[in-house]
Design a protein around this motif. Structure first.
Motif, PDB file in Angstrom:
ATOM      1  N   ASN A 134      23.951 -34.282  76.656  1.00 39.13           N
ATOM      2  CA  ASN A 134      24.420 -33.854  77.962  1.00 39.13           C
ATOM      3  C   ASN A 134      23.573 -34.528  79.041  1.00 39.13           C
ATOM      4  OD1 ASN A 134      25.168 -32.523  80.305  1.00 39.13           O
ATOM      5  ND2 ASN A 134      25.043 -30.464  79.445  1.00 39.13           N
ATOM      6  N   ALA A 135      24.245 -35.336  79.881  1.00 39.10           N
ATOM      7  CA  ALA A 135      23.517 -36.060  80.925  1.00 39.10           C
ATOM      8  C   ALA A 135      23.002 -35.137  82.008  1.00 39.10           C
ATOM      9  CB  ALA A 135      24.428 -37.118  81.547  1.00 39.10           C
ATOM     10  N   CYS A 136      23.424 -33.891  81.993  1.00 40.03           N
ATOM     11  CA  CYS A 136      23.004 -32.952  83.034  1.00 40.03           C
ATOM     12  C   CYS A 136      21.888 -32.018  82.582  1.00 40.03           C
ATOM     13  CB  CYS A 136      24.217 -32.152  83.511  1.00 40.03           C
ATOM     14  SG  CYS A 136      25.354 -33.176  84.504  1.00 40.03           S
ATOM     15  N   THR A 137      21.204 -32.369  81.518  1.00 42.45           N
ATOM     16  CA  THR A 137      20.017 -31.606  81.109  1.00 42.45           C
ATOM     17  C   THR A 137      18.862 -32.570  80.890  1.00 42.45           C
ATOM     18  OG1 THR A 137      20.610 -31.716  78.754  1.00 42.45           O
ATOM     19  CG2 THR A 137      21.349 -29.766  79.987  1.00 42.45           C
ATOM     20  N   ASN A 138      17.650 -32.071  81.195  1.00 38.20           N
ATOM     21  CA  ASN A 138      16.432 -32.778  80.826  1.00 38.20           C
ATOM     22  C   ASN A 138      16.023 -32.239  79.464  1.00 38.20           C
ATOM     23  OD1 ASN A 138      16.188 -34.252  83.264  1.00 38.20           O
ATOM     24  ND2 ASN A 138      15.281 -32.466  84.277  1.00 38.20           N
TER      25      ASN A 138
ATOM     26  N   ASP B 153      21.098 -33.735  89.297  1.00 38.10           N
ATOM     27  CA  ASP B 153      21.064 -35.158  89.629  1.00 38.10           C
ATOM     28  C   ASP B 153      22.472 -35.754  89.547  1.00 38.10           C
ATOM     29  OD1 ASP B 153      18.352 -34.828  89.832  1.00 38.10           O
ATOM     30  OD2 ASP B 153      17.896 -35.680  87.860  1.00 38.10           O
ATOM     31  N   SER B 154      22.594 -37.006  89.989  1.00 40.11           N
ATOM     32  CA  SER B 154      23.870 -37.701  89.836  1.00 40.11           C
ATOM     33  C   SER B 154      24.090 -38.029  88.365  1.00 40.11           C
ATOM     34  CB  SER B 154      23.883 -38.982  90.676  1.00 40.11           C
ATOM     35  OG  SER B 154      22.867 -39.871  90.238  1.00 40.11           O
TER      36      SER B 154
ATOM     37  N   THR C 188      37.496 -40.183  88.846  1.00 38.92           N
ATOM     38  CA  THR C 188      36.579 -39.396  89.665  1.00 38.92           C
ATOM     39  C   THR C 188      35.512 -40.304  90.260  1.00 38.92           C
ATOM     40  OG1 THR C 188      35.182 -38.867  87.749  1.00 38.92           O
ATOM     41  CG2 THR C 188      36.912 -37.283  88.313  1.00 38.92           C
ATOM     42  N   GLU C 189      34.899 -39.808  91.337  1.00 36.34           N
ATOM     43  CA  GLU C 189      33.816 -40.537  91.988  1.00 36.34           C
ATOM     44  C   GLU C 189      32.797 -39.535  92.517  1.00 36.34           C
ATOM     45  OE1 GLU C 189      35.554 -42.702  95.248  1.00 36.34           O
ATOM     46  OE2 GLU C 189      36.339 -40.901  96.207  1.00 36.34           O
ATOM     47  N   ASN C 190      31.640 -40.051  92.904  1.00 34.80           N
ATOM     48  CA  ASN C 190      30.562 -39.224  93.454  1.00 34.80           C
ATOM     49  C   ASN C 190      30.198 -38.070  92.526  1.00 34.80           C
ATOM     50  OD1 ASN C 190      30.634 -40.805  95.866  1.00 34.80           O
ATOM     51  ND2 ASN C 190      32.329 -39.570  96.618  1.00 34.80           N
ATOM     52  N   GLU C 191      30.098 -38.378  91.223  1.00 32.39           N
ATOM     53  CA  GLU C 191      29.779 -37.324  90.263  1.00 32.39           C
ATOM     54  C   GLU C 191      28.351 -36.811  90.434  1.00 32.39           C
ATOM     55  OE1 GLU C 191      32.317 -40.301  87.736  1.00 32.39           O
ATOM     56  OE2 GLU C 191      30.939 -40.393  89.422  1.00 32.39           O
ATOM     57  N   GLY C 192      28.204 -35.534  90.150  1.00 36.29           N
ATOM     58  CA  GLY C 192      26.892 -34.893  90.184  1.00 36.29           C
ATOM     59  C   GLY C 192      26.880 -33.727  89.220  1.00 36.29           C
ATOM     60  N   CYS C 193      25.694 -33.367  88.763  1.00 36.06           N
ATOM     61  CA  CYS C 193      25.560 -32.268  87.810  1.00 36.06           C
ATOM     62  C   CYS C 193      25.646 -30.924  88.525  1.00 36.06           C
ATOM     63  CB  CYS C 193      24.234 -32.375  87.075  1.00 36.06           C
ATOM     64  SG  CYS C 193      24.137 -33.819  85.978  1.00 36.06           S
ATOM     65  N   GLN C 194      26.449 -30.026  87.970  1.00 37.52           N
ATOM     66  CA  GLN C 194      26.574 -28.665  88.477  1.00 37.52           C
ATOM     67  C   GLN C 194      26.639 -27.713  87.295  1.00 37.52           C
ATOM     68  OE1 GLN C 194      29.945 -28.284  91.103  1.00 37.52           O
ATOM     69  NE2 GLN C 194      29.430 -30.123  92.275  1.00 37.52           N
ATOM     70  N   ASN C 195      25.652 -26.834  87.218  1.00 38.28           N
ATOM     71  CA  ASN C 195      25.596 -25.834  86.143  1.00 38.28           C
ATOM     72  C   ASN C 195      25.694 -26.470  84.757  1.00 38.28           C
ATOM     73  OD1 ASN C 195      25.498 -23.678  88.046  1.00 38.28           O
ATOM     74  ND2 ASN C 195      27.730 -23.837  88.286  1.00 38.28           N
ATOM     75  N   GLY C 196      25.057 -27.617  84.606  1.00 37.59           N
ATOM     76  CA  GLY C 196      25.021 -28.259  83.297  1.00 37.59           C
ATOM     77  C   GLY C 196      26.211 -29.140  82.985  1.00 37.59           C
TER      78      GLY C 196
END
Length: 197
Positions: free
Chosen positions: A39-43, A59-60, A68-76
């Motif tokens: 998962n790119a939205c977790t460290n 993060d982005s 889609t564009e301007n993606e960013g992580c939200q709630n994982g």
């Protein structure tokens, strides 16, 4: 080697795996575990007391979706806003697919080509096409034309332009002030037979 050599053991550190005994009573730490959750939205880290830890961030990211564009992580989760696939052409149906991205498919919708010189406009092969209106006024001494903004125009041909008044007994007609006038002589229809008129 004694009986305890190479035996599995636990060194108490959850950030090592496959610990092995060595020299009898020593538990040698094994390699670090793989703490990648994909998962790119977790460290992804490791805490010796609890093992793998996956901490969400904002993060982005890239969701690998061409729509889609301007993606960013939200709630994982990696979330983006939909891209605008509008090509401004009413004669295409605009859509977006996960494989091809934006596509513009020609349609057959009713449209307006912006010209008052056409009617029954409809889409063909991605363009708006209309049928030319009839600007003919039936006068051979006027020019039949159409201006896309103002419509039909019938200006006079220049004076002395040859024309035909559709009278078979006249020749040499020419235009004068937008009217076909006789400018020569009438045809002589004499057959030299005194019994005919």
């Amino acid at each position: 080697a004694d009986a305890t050599s190479q035996a599995a053991c636990e060194d108490g550190d959850l950030c090592t795996v496959f610990d092995e005994c060595a020299e009898g009573a020593i538990c040698v730490p094994g390699p670090a575990p793989t703490c990648d959750d994909g998962n790119a939205c977790t460290n992804d880290t490791c805490d010796p007391a609890i093992g793998c830890v996956f901490t969400q961030h904002n993060d982005s990211c890239d969701d690998s979706n061409p729509c889609t564009e301007n993606e960013g992580c939200q709630n994982g989760f990696c979330v983006g806003s939909a891209i605008d696939c509008d090509d401004g052409n009413p004669c295409t149906t605009d859509s977006c697919g996960i494989v091809a991205g934006c596509t513009f498919t020609p349609n057959s919708a009713v449209c307006d080509d912006g010209s008052v010189c056409t009617e029954a406009d409809v889409c063909e092969d991605g363009s708006c096409v209309g049928v030319d209106i009839d600007c003919s006024d039936g006068n051979s001494c006027t020019q039949d034309m159409c201006d896309p903004q103002t419509g039909c125009e019938n200006p006079n041909h220049p004076d002395e332009t040859a024309c035909d008044d559709e009278d078979q007994c006249t020749v040499g007609e020419s235009c004068l002030n937008g009217t076909c006038e006789l400018s020569g002589e009438s045809l002589v229809c004499e057959d030299d037979d005194e019994c005919t008129q």
